[in-house]
Design an enzyme around this catalytic site. Structure first.
Site, PDB file in Angstrom:
ATOM      1  N   ASN A 111       6.347   2.514  10.056  1.00  0.00           N
ATOM      2  CA  ASN A 111       6.615   1.185  10.593  1.00  0.00           C
ATOM      3  C   ASN A 111       6.502   0.186   9.452  1.00  0.00           C
ATOM      4  O   ASN A 111       5.408  -0.256   9.103  1.00  0.00           O
ATOM      5  CB  ASN A 111       5.629   0.846  11.706  1.00  0.00           C
ATOM      6  N   ILE A 112       7.624  -0.145   8.849  1.00  0.00           N
ATOM      7  CA  ILE A 112       7.644  -1.092   7.746  1.00  0.00           C
ATOM      8  C   ILE A 112       7.870  -2.486   8.327  1.00  0.00           C
ATOM      9  O   ILE A 112       8.919  -2.756   8.909  1.00  0.00           O
ATOM     10  CB  ILE A 112       8.761  -0.749   6.739  1.00  0.00           C
ATOM     11  N   CYS A 150       1.406  -0.969  -4.959  1.00  0.00           N
ATOM     12  CA  CYS A 150       0.751  -0.429  -3.778  1.00  0.00           C
ATOM     13  C   CYS A 150      -0.243   0.602  -4.296  1.00  0.00           C
ATOM     14  O   CYS A 150      -0.951   0.338  -5.265  1.00  0.00           O
ATOM     15  CB  CYS A 150       1.761   0.147  -2.785  1.00  0.00           C
TER      16      CYS A 150
END
Length: 208
Positions: free
Chosen positions: A118-119, A143
């Site tokens: 789920n971006i 990240c």
């Protein structure tokens, strides 16, 4: 006559130094063989973060910077860091930012694996706004490994630079390698940049 491993390493370093001799952030590495035949590195050895690369003038990408990378990051004269993980930034890293006047922009995106991905599009848009603001440059995006979340943000950024999708995906796959995700590339493909066209774009590739 066989060449020792130390001699081979010395030759590789000399060739690399010659290739990068005009790059300000590269420093000469002093290598010598001690009495126990171990390689000893000089004090001015700079270590970039995992998956470090230049994206554009004043924009870089990487995996999570460790303390061993701080000296290298200082050569970039960063103004900002865009951090894409949900976990709090480590205290050691925060101290480094404070001592170097670097601003942290924290956009927590969960690092889910396929098929449960789920971006958050809104979060990517907010991160892009920070990235597009040249007042935040030089900036580094990172990240954990510099592959998926960083790759998605850079991919959307490339769409704003009017890169064709095949080139965008080639760049993504270069960093993600065997861990490339179809869902990431699908997200970038469907990402709508039309609502961001009002933002100023002053990237080097658009000035040619």
């Amino acid at each position: 006559m066989q060449v020792s491993e130390v001699q081979q390493l010395q030759l590789q370093i000399q060739l690399q130094h010659h290739h990068n001799q005009e790059t300000p952030m590269c420093k000469k590495i002093q290598v010598q063989e001690d009495e126990n035949s171990k390689v000893v590195e000089g004090d001015d050895f700079l270590i970039p973060p995992l998956n470090f690369a230049m994206v554009d003038n004043g924009i870089f990408r990487s995996g999570f910077p460790e303390p061993v990378n701080f000296s290298f990051l200082q050569t970039l004269r960063l103004r900002s860091i865009i951090y894409l993980c949900p976990e709090p930034y480590p205290e050691t890293n925060l101290e480094f930012l404070k001592s170097n006047g670097i601003k942290l922009y924290h956009f927590g995106i969960e690092g889910h694996k396929e098929p449960f991905v789920n971006i958050p599009e809104d979060t990517i848009r907010e991160a892009l706004k920070v990235l597009l603001d040249v007042r935040n440059h030089p900036v580094i995006i990172h990240c954990k490994r510099g592959k998926h979340r960083t790759g998605c943000l850079v991919g959307c950024y490339r769409k704003m630079q009017k890169w064709c999708l095949s080139s965008v995906f080639d760049e993504y796959q270069r960093f993600a390698a065997a861990k490339a995700r179809v869902s990431d590339q699908r997200f970038v493909e469907l990402f709508d940049i039309s609502s961001m066209k009002h933002l100023p774009i002053s990237f080097s590739c658009l000035k040619r």
